[in-house]
Design a protein around this motif. Sequence first.
Motif, PDB file in Angstrom:
ATOM      1  N   VAL A  13       0.769  -1.218  -0.052  1.00  0.00           N
ATOM      2  CA  VAL A  13      -0.141   0.006  -0.029  1.00  0.00           C
ATOM      3  C   VAL A  13       0.767   1.262   0.133  1.00  0.00           C
ATOM      4  N   VAL A  14       1.835   1.334   0.851  1.00  0.00           N
ATOM      5  CA  VAL A  14       2.871   2.519   0.989  1.00  0.00           C
ATOM      6  C   VAL A  14       3.474   2.586  -0.577  1.00  0.00           C
ATOM      7  N   VAL A  15       3.953   1.680  -1.025  1.00  0.00           N
ATOM      8  CA  VAL A  15       4.712   1.822  -2.210  1.00  0.00           C
ATOM      9  C   VAL A  15       3.658   2.192  -3.392  1.00  0.00           C
ATOM     10  N   GLY A  16       2.620   1.575  -3.480  1.00  0.00           N
ATOM     11  CA  GLY A  16       1.440   2.087  -4.278  1.00  0.00           C
ATOM     12  C   GLY A  16       1.162   3.722  -4.201  1.00  0.00           C
ATOM     13  N   VAL A  21       1.383   9.091  -6.166  1.00  0.00           N
ATOM     14  CA  VAL A  21       1.680  10.649  -5.921  1.00  0.00           C
ATOM     15  C   VAL A  21       2.774  10.849  -6.770  1.00  0.00           C
ATOM     16  N   GLY A  22       3.784  10.144  -7.062  1.00  0.00           N
ATOM     17  CA  GLY A  22       5.071  10.559  -7.883  1.00  0.00           C
ATOM     18  C   GLY A  22       4.579  10.908  -9.310  1.00  0.00           C
ATOM     19  N   ALA A  23       3.468   9.866  -9.915  1.00  0.00           N
ATOM     20  CA  ALA A  23       3.178  10.025 -11.417  1.00  0.00           C
ATOM     21  C   ALA A  23       2.145  11.342 -11.444  1.00  0.00           C
ATOM     22  N   ASP A  24       1.596  11.638 -10.290  1.00  0.00           N
ATOM     23  CA  ASP A  24       0.440  12.563 -10.565  1.00  0.00           C
ATOM     24  C   ASP A  24       1.250  13.836 -10.587  1.00  0.00           C
ATOM     25  N   SER A  25       2.189  14.241  -9.812  1.00  0.00           N
ATOM     26  CA  SER A  25       3.128  15.345  -9.840  1.00  0.00           C
ATOM     27  C   SER A  25       3.987  15.408 -10.991  1.00  0.00           C
ATOM     28  N   TRP A  26       4.216  14.231 -11.572  1.00  0.00           N
ATOM     29  CA  TRP A  26       5.202  14.332 -12.798  1.00  0.00           C
ATOM     30  C   TRP A  26       4.296  14.877 -14.020  1.00  0.00           C
ATOM     31  N   LEU A  27       2.934  14.306 -13.860  1.00  0.00           N
ATOM     32  CA  LEU A  27       2.021  15.152 -14.897  1.00  0.00           C
ATOM     33  C   LEU A  27       1.627  16.405 -15.033  1.00  0.00           C
ATOM     34  N   VAL A  28       1.511  16.903 -13.684  1.00  0.00           N
ATOM     35  CA  VAL A  28       1.102  18.189 -13.433  1.00  0.00           C
ATOM     36  C   VAL A  28       2.631  18.972 -13.894  1.00  0.00           C
ATOM     37  N   GLU A  29       3.672  18.669 -13.546  1.00  0.00           N
ATOM     38  CA  GLU A  29       5.047  19.332 -14.115  1.00  0.00           C
ATOM     39  C   GLU A  29       5.092  19.245 -15.456  1.00  0.00           C
ATOM     40  N   LYS A  30       4.862  18.293 -16.114  1.00  0.00           N
ATOM     41  CA  LYS A  30       4.868  18.014 -17.515  1.00  0.00           C
ATOM     42  C   LYS A  30       3.940  19.131 -18.367  1.00  0.00           C
ATOM     43  N   HIS A  31       2.663  19.130 -17.796  1.00  0.00           N
ATOM     44  CA  HIS A  31       1.682  20.119 -18.210  1.00  0.00           C
ATOM     45  C   HIS A  31       1.980  21.479 -18.121  1.00  0.00           C
ATOM     46  N   LEU A  32       2.541  21.765 -17.125  1.00  0.00           N
ATOM     47  CA  LEU A  32       3.201  23.068 -16.628  1.00  0.00           C
ATOM     48  C   LEU A  32       4.236  23.466 -17.777  1.00  0.00           C
ATOM     49  N   GLU A  33       5.097  22.662 -18.102  1.00  0.00           N
ATOM     50  CA  GLU A  33       6.126  23.016 -18.744  1.00  0.00           C
ATOM     51  C   GLU A  33       6.164  22.661 -20.200  1.00  0.00           C
ATOM     52  N   GLU A  34       5.162  22.226 -20.700  1.00  0.00           N
ATOM     53  CA  GLU A  34       5.135  21.613 -22.073  1.00  0.00           C
ATOM     54  C   GLU A  34       4.506  23.132 -22.784  1.00  0.00           C
ATOM     55  N   ILE A  35       5.231  23.433 -23.699  1.00  0.00           N
ATOM     56  CA  ILE A  35       5.103  24.941 -24.465  1.00  0.00           C
ATOM     57  C   ILE A  35       3.827  24.548 -25.425  1.00  0.00           C
ATOM     58  N   PRO A  36       2.720  24.992 -25.496  1.00  0.00           N
ATOM     59  CA  PRO A  36       1.778  24.791 -26.752  1.00  0.00           C
ATOM     60  C   PRO A  36       2.165  25.059 -27.885  1.00  0.00           C
ATOM     61  N   GLU A  37       2.077  24.182 -28.947  1.00  0.00           N
ATOM     62  CA  GLU A  37       2.398  24.273 -30.351  1.00  0.00           C
ATOM     63  C   GLU A  37       1.946  25.564 -30.884  1.00  0.00           C
ATOM     64  N   GLU A  38       0.865  26.051 -30.605  1.00  0.00           N
ATOM     65  CA  GLU A  38       0.476  27.238 -31.468  1.00  0.00           C
ATOM     66  C   GLU A  38       1.132  28.658 -30.368  1.00  0.00           C
ATOM     67  N   ALA A  39       1.728  28.507 -29.673  1.00  0.00           N
ATOM     68  CA  ALA A  39       2.183  29.561 -28.966  1.00  0.00           C
ATOM     69  C   ALA A  39       2.991  30.518 -29.772  1.00  0.00           C
ATOM     70  N   THR A  40       2.864  31.941 -29.676  1.00  0.00           N
ATOM     71  CA  THR A  40       3.644  32.823 -30.325  1.00  0.00           C
ATOM     72  C   THR A  40       5.139  33.123 -29.897  1.00  0.00           C
ATOM     73  N   THR A  41       5.935  33.106 -30.453  1.00  0.00           N
ATOM     74  CA  THR A  41       7.623  33.200 -29.913  1.00  0.00           C
ATOM     75  C   THR A  41       7.744  34.638 -29.751  1.00  0.00           C
TER      76      THR A  41
END
Length: 138
Positions: A13-16, A21-41
Amino acid sequence: MGHTIYEWVYIGVVVGILIWVGADSWLVEKHLEEIPEEATTIRVVAQQWFWTFEHPDGTKEVGELHVKAGKAYRFEVVSKDVIHSFNVPYFVMTMDAVPGRVNKIWFAPAEPGEFLIQCREYCGLLHYQMRAKLIVEA
Ligand SMILES: [Cu+2]
């Protein structure tokens, strides 16, 4: 003395939970750092002691940056001399400007308004004056 089945369940249970929690925070970080394709530079050029903003069409703004609400922008932050830091407090956006490097950060302002841009790294005598205005148009 081996482990009982309860101990193994507890460990499982603890390992699970840790993996979840690790996977969830990884997803949030990925979402925050990923620059949208359509973004103007927009190229953000720092130098003692002012900011220059270069748009994709080649136009430049000094001390002011005009963008549109509801659009995404990719900032390429560079420096012409020493280390500065591009900071827009309202959007909790900070990125170092380091000579010889291109650092990227993005944002997508939702509402129109005027916001402070400042340098957040001490960069010499007039550091405190190294400010600009971000104007988000409707
Ligand atoms: Cu500075």
